[in-house]
Write an enzyme that holds these catalytic residues in place. Structure first.
Site, short mmCIF file in Angstrom:
data_model
loop_
_atom_site.label_atom_id
_atom_site.label_comp_id
_atom_site.label_asym_id
_atom_site.label_seq_id
_atom_site.Cartn_x
_atom_site.Cartn_y
_atom_site.Cartn_z
N ASP A 68 -12.77 -41.26 -6.96
CA ASP A 68 -13.12 -41.80 -6.36
C ASP A 68 -12.54 -43.18 -5.97
OD1 ASP A 68 -14.94 -39.79 -5.33
OD2 ASP A 68 -16.97 -40.76 -5.67
N ASP A 83 -21.83 -36.48 -8.73
CA ASP A 83 -21.08 -35.48 -7.61
C ASP A 83 -19.59 -35.14 -8.21
OD1 ASP A 83 -20.64 -38.15 -7.13
OD2 ASP A 83 -19.63 -37.53 -5.24
N HIS A 84 -19.45 -35.55 -9.23
CA HIS A 84 -18.02 -35.28 -10.29
C HIS A 84 -18.31 -34.35 -11.52
CE1 HIS A 84 -15.84 -37.74 -7.39
NE2 HIS A 84 -16.88 -38.03 -7.03
N HIS A 136 -13.47 -36.99 -2.32
CA HIS A 136 -14.25 -36.64 -0.95
C HIS A 136 -13.19 -36.17 0.28
CE1 HIS A 136 -18.06 -37.60 -2.73
NE2 HIS A 136 -17.37 -38.56 -3.45
N HIS A 179 -19.99 -40.07 -12.16
CA HIS A 179 -20.93 -39.75 -11.11
C HIS A 179 -21.35 -38.25 -10.93
CE1 HIS A 179 -20.10 -43.76 -9.05
NE2 HIS A 179 -20.82 -44.05 -9.93
N HIS A 231 -14.07 -48.56 -9.06
CA HIS A 231 -15.49 -47.81 -8.49
C HIS A 231 -16.40 -47.77 -9.63
CE1 HIS A 231 -17.42 -44.62 -6.25
NE2 HIS A 231 -17.51 -43.94 -7.29
N HIS A 273 -14.74 -39.57 -13.45
CA HIS A 273 -15.62 -40.62 -13.56
C HIS A 273 -16.93 -39.88 -13.73
CE1 HIS A 273 -15.88 -40.45 -9.32
NE2 HIS A 273 -16.86 -41.02 -9.15
FE FE Z 1 -18.14 -39.07 -5.56
ZN ZN Z 2 -18.28 -41.62 -7.63
#
Ligand code: FE
Ligand code: ZN
Length: 239
Positions: free
Chosen positions: A131, A58-59, A169, A56, A112, A54
């Site tokens: 996530d 942090d990905h 995570h 985001h 998400h 996805h």
């Molecule tokens: Fe994340």
């Molecule tokens: Zn995420």
């Protein structure tokens, strides 16, 4: 195929799937480029593909640097083409991605985010869930509905029970506290918590988890209907 867990940022995991025969790899959700490059250089491996679950930050944070350095091809969901940096190939639900010795099915699992997907390497029984499904938890509903997430988790539940779950995570210990609070008699859960603690004490990731364990222990996968799932999700948001 060998899977390497690469800790990134605060508590993210990126994963390298390495084809030992060709000395090539694909990376799932590179949060940042540095730890990925360090590993690849040490082992002299070429990064051919970047797979994003996805959009985001942090990905996808490492997409740009990694693509520049390795000329990698970036793969993601079709509806997220405007929010996944450097995306090259767009995939739809249920499509198969095949390249060299890599082969994975793309499953659309919204909740998400609306464009969240997972990658199922069915031959190796590996599932990269981003996530959406965490070990002993599930992602927050930023864009999708309770119903979306419930259905997405249900899709995952139907995969072979010995599938290895690789999530985005290291939240497992924190998640376990919620599970045990609302499912205190679950013996499987108690045993899993013991195992988790031993791994963490030895500075090891709690990932991968096994789908069978998640079905037995993860309270979100144990919810029987959308109503009870929704209640749990709300309780967890305020836990
Ligand atoms: Fe994340
Ligand atoms: Zn995420």
């Amino acid at each position: 195929m060998r899977v390497e867990v690469i800790p990134c940022l605060q508590d993210n995991y990126s994963y390298l799937i390495i084809d030992k025969i060709n000395n090539t790899a694909c990376v799932i959700d590179p949060s940042e480029s540095k730890p990925i490059i360090n590993f690849l250089e040490k082992e002299n491996i070429n990064l051919k593909y970047i797979l994003n679950t996805h959009h985001h930050f942090d990905h996808v944070g490492g997409n740009k640097d990694l693509k520049k350095k390795y000329n990698s091809v970036v793969i993601g969901y079709k509806d997220d083409s405007s929010r996944i940096p450097e995306i090259d190939i767009l995939f739809e639900d249920n499509q198969i991605w095949k390249a060299g010795n890599f082969e994975a099915k793309i499953m659309h699992i919204p909740g998400h985010t609306t464009g969240h997907i997972c990658f199922h390497f069915s031959r190796e029984k590996l599932l990269f869930t981003g996530d959406t499904l965490f070990s002993l938890g599930c992602g927050k509903l930023f864009e999708g509905t309770y119903e979306d997430m419930f259905r997405s988790l249900d899709k995952i539940k139907k995969l072979p029970q010995d599938t290895k779950i690789y999530c985005g995570h290291e939240y497992t210990l924190q998640n376990s506290k919620f599970c045990i609070e609302y499912d205190p008699e679950n013996i499987n859960l108690k045993n899993k918590i013991k195992e988790i603690k031993i791994k963490l004490e030895n500075s090891l990731p709690t990932i991968p988890s096994i789908l069978k364990d998640e079905i037995e222990c993860n309270i979100f996968l144990r919810a029987k209907n959308v109503e009870s799932f929704s209640k749990l999700r709300d309780l967890k948001d305020n836990f």
